[in-house]
Design a protein around this motif. Structure first.
Motif, PDB file in Angstrom:
ATOM      1  N   ASN A 276       3.326   1.601   7.946  1.00  0.00           N
ATOM      2  CA  ASN A 276       3.109   1.530   6.500  1.00  0.00           C
ATOM      3  C   ASN A 276       4.341   1.948   5.707  1.00  0.00           C
ATOM      4  O   ASN A 276       4.302   1.971   4.476  1.00  0.00           O
ATOM      5  CB  ASN A 276       1.921   2.404   6.100  1.00  0.00           C
ATOM      6  CG  ASN A 276       0.604   1.807   6.546  1.00  0.00           C
ATOM      7  OD1 ASN A 276       0.450   0.587   6.572  1.00  0.00           O
ATOM      8  ND2 ASN A 276      -0.346   2.653   6.915  1.00  0.00           N
TER       9      ASN A 276
ATOM     10  N   TYR B 178       7.918   0.474   1.393  1.00  0.00           N
ATOM     11  CA  TYR B 178       7.882  -0.776   2.153  1.00  0.00           C
ATOM     12  C   TYR B 178       9.280  -1.054   2.686  1.00  0.00           C
ATOM     13  O   TYR B 178      10.280  -0.522   2.186  1.00  0.00           O
ATOM     14  CB  TYR B 178       7.379  -1.941   1.298  1.00  0.00           C
ATOM     15  CG  TYR B 178       8.375  -2.483   0.293  1.00  0.00           C
ATOM     16  CD1 TYR B 178       9.087  -3.657   0.544  1.00  0.00           C
ATOM     17  CD2 TYR B 178       8.613  -1.827  -0.911  1.00  0.00           C
ATOM     18  CE1 TYR B 178       9.996  -4.160  -0.377  1.00  0.00           C
ATOM     19  CE2 TYR B 178       9.513  -2.322  -1.835  1.00  0.00           C
ATOM     20  CZ  TYR B 178      10.205  -3.489  -1.563  1.00  0.00           C
ATOM     21  OH  TYR B 178      11.111  -3.984  -2.471  1.00  0.00           O
TER      22      TYR B 178
ATOM     23  N   GLN C  54      -0.252  -3.552  11.224  1.00  0.00           N
ATOM     24  CA  GLN C  54      -1.342  -3.013  12.037  1.00  0.00           C
ATOM     25  C   GLN C  54      -1.350  -3.722  13.379  1.00  0.00           C
ATOM     26  O   GLN C  54      -1.290  -4.955  13.444  1.00  0.00           O
ATOM     27  CB  GLN C  54      -2.681  -3.194  11.322  1.00  0.00           C
ATOM     28  CG  GLN C  54      -2.763  -2.401  10.015  1.00  0.00           C
ATOM     29  CD  GLN C  54      -4.080  -2.601   9.299  1.00  0.00           C
ATOM     30  OE1 GLN C  54      -4.689  -3.661   9.383  1.00  0.00           O
ATOM     31  NE2 GLN C  54      -4.536  -1.573   8.587  1.00  0.00           N
TER      32      GLN C  54
ATOM     33  N   HIS D 235      -0.686 -12.201   3.491  1.00  0.00           N
ATOM     34  CA  HIS D 235      -1.144 -11.611   4.748  1.00  0.00           C
ATOM     35  C   HIS D 235      -1.007 -12.611   5.893  1.00  0.00           C
ATOM     36  O   HIS D 235      -1.234 -13.811   5.719  1.00  0.00           O
ATOM     37  CB  HIS D 235      -2.608 -11.176   4.631  1.00  0.00           C
ATOM     38  CG  HIS D 235      -3.146 -10.568   5.881  1.00  0.00           C
ATOM     39  ND1 HIS D 235      -4.000 -11.245   6.737  1.00  0.00           N
ATOM     40  CD2 HIS D 235      -2.932  -9.347   6.441  1.00  0.00           C
ATOM     41  CE1 HIS D 235      -4.300 -10.465   7.756  1.00  0.00           C
ATOM     42  NE2 HIS D 235      -3.668  -9.312   7.604  1.00  0.00           N
TER      43      HIS D 235
ATOM     44  N   ASP E 230       5.155  -4.838   4.964  1.00  0.00           N
ATOM     45  CA  ASP E 230       4.344  -3.639   4.775  1.00  0.00           C
ATOM     46  C   ASP E 230       3.026  -3.787   5.524  1.00  0.00           C
ATOM     47  O   ASP E 230       2.643  -4.890   5.939  1.00  0.00           O
ATOM     48  CB  ASP E 230       4.082  -3.410   3.280  1.00  0.00           C
ATOM     49  CG  ASP E 230       3.722  -1.954   2.961  1.00  0.00           C
ATOM     50  OD1 ASP E 230       3.736  -1.118   3.885  1.00  0.00           O
ATOM     51  OD2 ASP E 230       3.436  -1.667   1.786  1.00  0.00           O
ATOM     52  N   GLN E 231       2.348  -2.661   5.693  1.00  0.00           N
ATOM     53  CA  GLN E 231       1.013  -2.596   6.308  1.00  0.00           C
ATOM     54  C   GLN E 231       0.957  -3.329   7.648  1.00  0.00           C
ATOM     55  O   GLN E 231       0.160  -4.245   7.845  1.00  0.00           O
ATOM     56  CB  GLN E 231      -0.040  -3.168   5.353  1.00  0.00           C
ATOM     57  CG  GLN E 231      -0.581  -2.144   4.374  1.00  0.00           C
ATOM     58  CD  GLN E 231      -1.797  -2.662   3.637  1.00  0.00           C
ATOM     59  OE1 GLN E 231      -1.685  -3.574   2.816  1.00  0.00           O
ATOM     60  NE2 GLN E 231      -2.959  -2.091   3.906  1.00  0.00           N
TER      61      GLN E 231
ATOM     62  N   SER F 108       0.859  -1.181   0.000  1.00  0.00           N
ATOM     63  CA  SER F 108       0.000   0.000   0.000  1.00  0.00           C
ATOM     64  C   SER F 108       0.893   1.228   0.000  1.00  0.00           C
ATOM     65  O   SER F 108       2.037   1.184   0.462  1.00  0.00           O
ATOM     66  CB  SER F 108      -0.915   0.014   1.231  1.00  0.00           C
ATOM     67  OG  SER F 108      -0.143   0.195   2.412  1.00  0.00           O
TER      68      SER F 108
END
Length: 551
Positions: A430, A304, A420, A380, A417-418, A300
């Motif tokens: 991010n 990264y 959370q 993921h 990356d990303q 995103s």
């Protein structure tokens, strides 16, 4: 090494350089091409939009000459490889136009290791025929200076001293001024090489890629390597030219950043200024600007976290590179992390001895081999960190790439990356800024960098190269003026450009312009110099050097 570390190193170098910066210009080396320093460009040719009757896309000579003049390139290294028409385009179109524009030309040939799939046409790997034909053409076009052979040191079994002498003799019989320079890499520029080949060469082109670690990210050994190579070459009275990557080096994560290119170019021009390099050549400088989609790898946004294993055998078992930061944990019962991860490696390889890991206080909480997922596909994951964070107020959080087994390996890299979080605070998850994360590596052969996609990288690279090539060309023209005042101002101007002091550089340019009134110049000379000064004044300050550190 992240871009921030590159910035610090570059500033330290500049501090060292300015401590002993000469106040007057040094004489240009007089033993190479009559003292004409090389401001060069290789490849990156523009082709016509439509094929001709032969079905081939020919070199767009008018546009190429326009760009080379705009960049103040005085030596163009013309690659004969992409189309069967390249040789005819050179002889009948490019050479005459380059001669009219005052641009010298070198023929750049691919070596036998590149030829099985596609050879230079029309003579293929018959380099004796190449030298003879090029020597004959150079008799008609004096701006055709010589020949360069790519990856020369990787083809020494073919290019024995005996064979090189034969091909050189074939060219010299046609034109006794025809020159030859091999393109090589730092590890091969040795005493043994010069002992065997020095009498057959007119110089050496060294492509800088931080060998033996093969990347376009680290430049802290740039000066060390070119100084070492130049010292050896000078002992044999041979000039050294350095080639800088302006486009992607194969088997690396991305194109070199604008910052990397501008920094290496500054350092090369400084070494030219003090007489330790005969020239600098940009490798595949883009002249048609387009977005480089192959660099758009972030899951995103633009950035990264990248951890890269170059094509080098020096990574040992348990060596690793990582990104880490201190995290702060909220009181609670449950803690978790959601994240995306990526691997890229040559598909023909299996059983790579590397793994991606996530660690809390140096304890592995998640691990996966890099070859368990398809190359280039983000995956993921969500993991429970409750057992590792409960009862703590802070901890060290790490993203790691480790060689967890013995064994050989190809180049490869991992990405994160990303990120959370649930129950704890983590900054810049991010990776949209070059902040908050610290990079660590147990070996120089593992490289970490937050990589940013920049859709304008090509245009920015072009402008950065244009600025510095134009500045150095003006400096050279003033140095040859035989006027101490002009030389002094030109020296101060170039110093300011290389130190990113754009306002000071503009002031020196204005003073240069005022000094022109006192000199005996022809109207044409005055107009050309004034145009160069005005163009540089308008270009200086258009981008801030610091902007490149933030992607």
């Amino acid at each position: 090494m992240c871009q921030f570390h590159t910035k610090i190193l570059f500033l330290l170098w500049l501090l060292v350089l300015t401590a002993t910066w000469p106040s007057h210009g040094y004489a240009i080396r007089e033993d190479f091409l009559n003292g004409k320093a090389i401001l060069g460009d290789y490849g990156g040719e523009i082709r016509e939009k439509h094929s001709r009757r032969d079905g081939l896309f020919h070199i767009d000579t008018p546009r190429m000459i326009e760009h080379l003049q705009n960049l103040k390139i005085n030596h163009y290294f013309y690659l004969i490889w992409h189309e069967k028409s390249d040789w005819d385009d050179l002889v009948h179109e490019f050479l005459p136009a380059a001669q009219k524009a005052g641009i010298d030309v070198w023929i750049y040939l691919v070596p036998p290791t590149e030829a099985p799939g596609k050879a230079s046409e029309p003579f293929g790997t018959d380099y004796i025929a190449w030298f003879k034909a090029i020597g004959r053409v150079s008799g008609r076009y004096p701006n055709l200076k010589g020949i360069v052979i790519d990856d020369f040191n990787e083809n020494l079994n073919f290019f024995s001293p005996q064979y090189v002498r034969k091909m050189r003799d074939a060219g010299l019989r046609e034109n006794h001024n025809l020159k030859f320079m091999p393109q090589m890499y730092f590890p091969a520029i040795t005493e043994n090489f010069f002992t065997r080949y020095h009498s057959l060469l007119d110089g050496v082109i060294m492509s800088y890629r931080d060998d033996p670690y093969r990347n376009t990210q680290k430049l802290d050994r740039f000066l060390e390597q070119i100084d070492s190579a130049e010292f050896l070459a000078k002992r044999y009275h041979l000039p050294l030219v350095v080639m800088i990557y302006a486009s992607r080096l194969s088997a690396t994560p991305s194109n070199p950043s604008v910052l990397y290119i501008e920094s290496t170019l500054k350092l090369a021009l400084y070494r030219m200024k003090v007489g330790h390099l005969a020239g600098v050549v940009t490798y595949l400088l883009p002249k048609k600007f387009m977005a480089e989609e192959q660099d758009r790898l972030a899951r995103s946004g633009r950035g990264y976290a990248n951890l890269f294993v170059p094509n080098t055998p020096f990574v040992r078992k348990n060596d690793y590179a990582e990104w880490a930061q201190k995290i702060y944990i909220k009181p609670g019962r449950h803690y978790s992390l959601s994240f995306w991860h990526l691997n890229v490696y040559p598909v023909r390889f299996q059983n790579l001895p590397f793994a991606k890991q996530i660690l809390i206080n140096n304890q592995v909480v998640w691990s996966q081999r890099v070859d368990t997922t398809r190359p280039g596909v983000w995956k993921h994951e969500k993991i429970d960190l409750t057992p590792y964070l409960r009862g703590k107020t802070h901890a060290t959080f790490s993203l790691r790439l480790i060689k967890h087994e013995k064994g050989t390996y190809p180049w490869n890299f991992a990405g994160f990356d990303q990120l959370q979080t649930d129950g704890f605070e983590l900054e810049n998850g991010n990776f949209e800024q070059n902040t908050d994360w610290a990079n660590k590596s147990t070996t120089r052969a593992l490289i970490g960098e937050i990589l940013f996609y920049d859709e304008k990288r090509q245009a920015k690279t072009y402008q950065a190269v244009k600025k510095h090539m134009n500045a150095y060309a003006l400096y050279l023209s003033m140095l040859r003026s035989a006027s101490p005042d002009l030389s002094r101002q030109a020296d101060l101007f170039l110093q300011a450009v290389l130190l990113n002091q754009d306002q000071a550089a503009k002031q020196h340019l204005r003073e240069l312009k005022s000094l022109l009134d006192e000199k005996a110049l022809s109207p044409a000379e005055r107009k050309a110099i004034e145009q160069s000064i005005d163009q540089l004044i308008s270009q200086l300050g258009k981008h801030r050097f610091w902007d490149f550190f933030m992607g």
